[in-house]
Design a protein around this motif. Structure first.
Motif, PDB file in Angstrom:
ATOM      1  N   TYR A 183       0.808  -1.213   0.000  1.00 29.80           N
ATOM      2  CA  TYR A 183       0.000   0.000   0.000  1.00 29.80           C
ATOM      3  C   TYR A 183       0.847   1.271   0.000  1.00 29.80           C
ATOM      4  O   TYR A 183       0.324   2.377  -0.109  1.00 29.80           O
ATOM      5  CB  TYR A 183      -0.934   0.018   1.222  1.00 29.80           C
ATOM      6  CG  TYR A 183      -1.876  -1.165   1.266  1.00 29.80           C
ATOM      7  CD1 TYR A 183      -3.063  -1.160   0.544  1.00 29.80           C
ATOM      8  CD2 TYR A 183      -1.567  -2.294   2.027  1.00 29.80           C
ATOM      9  CE1 TYR A 183      -3.930  -2.242   0.575  1.00 29.80           C
ATOM     10  CE2 TYR A 183      -2.426  -3.382   2.061  1.00 29.80           C
ATOM     11  CZ  TYR A 183      -3.601  -3.356   1.338  1.00 29.80           C
ATOM     12  OH  TYR A 183      -4.455  -4.421   1.363  1.00 29.80           O
ATOM     13  N   TYR A 207       0.736   4.355  -2.341  1.00 23.99           N
ATOM     14  CA  TYR A 207      -0.249   5.431  -2.184  1.00 23.99           C
ATOM     15  C   TYR A 207       0.019   6.134  -0.845  1.00 23.99           C
ATOM     16  O   TYR A 207      -0.567   5.792   0.177  1.00 23.99           O
ATOM     17  CB  TYR A 207      -1.668   4.871  -2.231  1.00 23.99           C
ATOM     18  CG  TYR A 207      -2.751   5.931  -2.194  1.00 23.99           C
ATOM     19  CD1 TYR A 207      -2.664   7.088  -2.980  1.00 23.99           C
ATOM     20  CD2 TYR A 207      -3.855   5.773  -1.372  1.00 23.99           C
ATOM     21  CE1 TYR A 207      -3.658   8.048  -2.949  1.00 23.99           C
ATOM     22  CE2 TYR A 207      -4.860   6.736  -1.335  1.00 23.99           C
ATOM     23  CZ  TYR A 207      -4.763   7.864  -2.119  1.00 23.99           C
ATOM     24  OH  TYR A 207      -5.743   8.827  -2.092  1.00 23.99           O
ATOM     25  N   ASP A 250     -11.893   6.399   0.161  1.00 20.85           N
ATOM     26  CA  ASP A 250     -10.919   6.827  -0.837  1.00 20.85           C
ATOM     27  C   ASP A 250     -10.862   5.762  -1.941  1.00 20.85           C
ATOM     28  O   ASP A 250     -10.508   4.607  -1.679  1.00 20.85           O
ATOM     29  CB  ASP A 250      -9.548   7.006  -0.177  1.00 20.85           C
ATOM     30  CG  ASP A 250      -8.539   7.652  -1.107  1.00 20.85           C
ATOM     31  OD1 ASP A 250      -8.325   7.112  -2.211  1.00 20.85           O
ATOM     32  OD2 ASP A 250      -7.960   8.692  -0.732  1.00 20.85           O
ATOM     33  N   LYS A 251     -11.200   6.123  -3.149  1.00 18.59           N
ATOM     34  CA  LYS A 251     -11.286   5.146  -4.237  1.00 18.59           C
ATOM     35  C   LYS A 251      -9.948   4.461  -4.508  1.00 18.59           C
ATOM     36  O   LYS A 251      -9.893   3.261  -4.810  1.00 18.59           O
ATOM     37  CB  LYS A 251     -11.790   5.834  -5.503  1.00 18.59           C
ATOM     38  CG  LYS A 251     -13.242   6.308  -5.397  1.00 18.59           C
ATOM     39  CD  LYS A 251     -13.705   6.935  -6.710  1.00 18.59           C
ATOM     40  CE  LYS A 251     -15.167   7.373  -6.611  1.00 18.59           C
ATOM     41  NZ  LYS A 251     -15.664   7.984  -7.881  1.00 18.59           N
ATOM     42  N   ARG A 252      -8.857   5.223  -4.439  1.00 19.91           N
ATOM     43  CA  ARG A 252      -7.527   4.631  -4.698  1.00 19.91           C
ATOM     44  C   ARG A 252      -7.203   3.561  -3.658  1.00 19.91           C
ATOM     45  O   ARG A 252      -6.700   2.482  -3.996  1.00 19.91           O
ATOM     46  CB  ARG A 252      -6.463   5.735  -4.681  1.00 19.91           C
ATOM     47  CG  ARG A 252      -5.045   5.229  -4.907  1.00 19.91           C
ATOM     48  CD  ARG A 252      -4.833   4.815  -6.360  1.00 19.91           C
ATOM     49  NE  ARG A 252      -3.533   4.201  -6.548  1.00 19.91           N
ATOM     50  CZ  ARG A 252      -2.386   4.873  -6.675  1.00 19.91           C
ATOM     51  NH1 ARG A 252      -2.387   6.198  -6.623  1.00 19.91           N
ATOM     52  NH2 ARG A 252      -1.247   4.240  -6.882  1.00 19.91           N
ATOM     53  N   TRP A 253      -7.488   3.876  -2.406  1.00 19.67           N
ATOM     54  CA  TRP A 253      -7.240   2.895  -1.333  1.00 19.67           C
ATOM     55  C   TRP A 253      -8.145   1.672  -1.508  1.00 19.67           C
ATOM     56  O   TRP A 253      -7.708   0.535  -1.311  1.00 19.67           O
ATOM     57  CB  TRP A 253      -7.480   3.542   0.033  1.00 19.67           C
ATOM     58  CG  TRP A 253      -7.109   2.655   1.189  1.00 19.67           C
ATOM     59  CD1 TRP A 253      -7.931   1.845   1.899  1.00 19.67           C
ATOM     60  CD2 TRP A 253      -5.806   2.467   1.735  1.00 19.67           C
ATOM     61  NE1 TRP A 253      -7.239   1.170   2.868  1.00 19.67           N
ATOM     62  CE2 TRP A 253      -5.929   1.537   2.798  1.00 19.67           C
ATOM     63  CE3 TRP A 253      -4.552   3.003   1.440  1.00 19.67           C
ATOM     64  CZ2 TRP A 253      -4.841   1.138   3.553  1.00 19.67           C
ATOM     65  CZ3 TRP A 253      -3.466   2.603   2.206  1.00 19.67           C
ATOM     66  CH2 TRP A 253      -3.612   1.678   3.253  1.00 19.67           C
ATOM     67  N   GLN A 293      -9.297   0.470  -4.276  1.00 17.30           N
ATOM     68  CA  GLN A 293      -8.761  -0.337  -5.366  1.00 17.30           C
ATOM     69  C   GLN A 293      -7.562  -1.168  -4.910  1.00 17.30           C
ATOM     70  O   GLN A 293      -7.412  -2.334  -5.305  1.00 17.30           O
ATOM     71  CB  GLN A 293      -8.355   0.573  -6.528  1.00 17.30           C
ATOM     72  CG  GLN A 293      -9.535   1.251  -7.222  1.00 17.30           C
ATOM     73  CD  GLN A 293      -9.094   2.299  -8.229  1.00 17.30           C
ATOM     74  OE1 GLN A 293      -7.897   2.593  -8.352  1.00 17.30           O
ATOM     75  NE2 GLN A 293     -10.053   2.881  -8.938  1.00 17.30           N
TER      76      GLN A 293
END
Length: 368
Positions: free
Chosen positions: A43, A46, A110-113, A115
């Motif tokens: 992770y 990010y 959070d969309k990135r997290w 994903q």
């Protein structure tokens, strides 16, 4: 002043102590962030998510720490409220699990997290989609949340334990130093020529007046008094009956030199196996006899009651405020309070009052 003294002064100040706590949790957060960044954490690509993850983890750990230490341990367990402590710990686990789950829900916004979680831990992502009661029960029953709590709290609790041990060692050394100083001062007061001169004169007077029994009794009291001050005063604690005998001997020796002052004493105990710091109450008696003018109507009152594991001591004496400067009132009593704080921190009651030219000391101490 040494660094340890500066640190001690800062910690004793309320805002200074808060500041040290804030600095610790900032360090805790920084350490977690650093470990995440140097590890094989998938992770870390990010940074924003890693930063938020560690902020949430630090906050939940801090909340769990303060609830565990200052509520479950200090307020309940140390006061032997074991049932309440166990129930509170279970509640703490539920609170921690809830906060941990809510932090994950916030991260998932959070969309990135989201994903990253779906890509690297799809099974865990599906697990988080279950109803909260199901997640709470599974985490508690599997003991997984307890292991996580233990890992997160291990370092803060280790730091607290080391600091507490260090403070106890310093307090023990300081107490030992004070006891040695007290023993030395007390011994000096007993071999003081004025004290011995008066006592020996009284013995001589008893012999001259053919009061041999009274003279022999006085010699025996003086001998026991000197022996105690030389040999027993260096111990950490002594049986209460020894301290009581010392008090009685001291009162009787001082009464011999008085002509007008009335001494009223009442000493009572329900057991003889209680333990007391040596010479704890003697400075209070010394203060009463020292500052009472031997005149008509003067009274010294001494009451000691030891019952059901509790010591209650009261001592009062008349004094002439014009003959004693205000700065001299209660000389020697500061050391008594310091020793009480060392032996019975937060458990004793110690009050001093002055009214109608009567100086009074009231002391209450739990012995069990």
């Amino acid at each position: 002043m040494k660094f340890r003294d500066y640190a001690g002064n800062i910690y004793r100040h309320r805002y200074g102590r808060w500041g040290l706590h804030v600095l610790f949790w900032l360090f805790f957060f920084g350490a977690r962030l650093y470990i995440n960044n140097i590890s094989l954490n998938p992770y870390k690509v990010y940074p924003k998510g890693v930063l938020l993850s560690n902020i949430y983890a630090t906050l939940t750990t801090a909340i769990a720490y303060y609830l565990l230490v200052y509520w479950v341990y200090e307020k309940l367990y140390r006061r032997k409220k074991y049932t309440a402590a166990i129930c509170s710990f279970i509640f703490l686990v539920v609170v921690y699990t809830t906060l941990d789950f809510l932090s994950e829900v916030l991260l998932m916004q959070d969309k990135r997290w989201l994903q990253l979680v779906q890509a690297n831990a799809p099974e865990y992502y599906e697990y988080l989609k279950r109803p909260f009661p199901n997640i709470l029960l599974s985490r508690v029953v599997s003991l997984g949340i307890l292991f996580q709590l233990f890992v997160n709290l291990a370092f803060p609790l280790l730091v607290r334990t080391v600091m507490a041990y260090n403070r106890e060692q310093l307090q023990a050394l300081e107490l030992a130093r004070q006891n040695v100083q007290l023993e030395f001062n007390f011994l000096k007061s007993q071999v003081n020529p004025h004290f011995l001169h008066n006592t020996l004169n009284n013995i001589y007077s008893l012999i001259i007046h053919d009061k041999k029994t009274a003279a022999a009794d006085t010699v025996a009291r003086l001998s026991a008094f000197m022996r105690y001050s030389m040999y027993d005063a260096g111990m950490d604690k002594v049986p209460a009956d020894k301290e009581i005998r010392l008090m009685k001997d001291y009162i009787e020796l001082e009464k011999i030199r008085l002509n007008y002052t009335q001494v009223q004493s009442h000493i009572e105990t329900d057991r003889t196996d209680y333990l007391l710091p040596p010479l704890l109450l003697i400075p209070l008696l010394e203060n009463a006899f020292k500052y009472t003018a031997d005149s008509q109507g003067a009274v010294i009152g001494v009451k000691l009651l030891i019952e059901n594991g509790k010591l209650v001591f009261q001592c009062s004496n008349d004094f002439d405020p014009h003959a004693i400067p205000a700065t001299k009132t209660g000389i020697g009593l500061n050391n008594v309070k310091k020793r009480l704080e060392q032996y019975y921190p937060g458990k004793f009651s110690y009050t001093v009052s002055t009214a109608n030219n009567v100086y009074s000391v009231n002391l209450s101490v739990p012995l069990l």
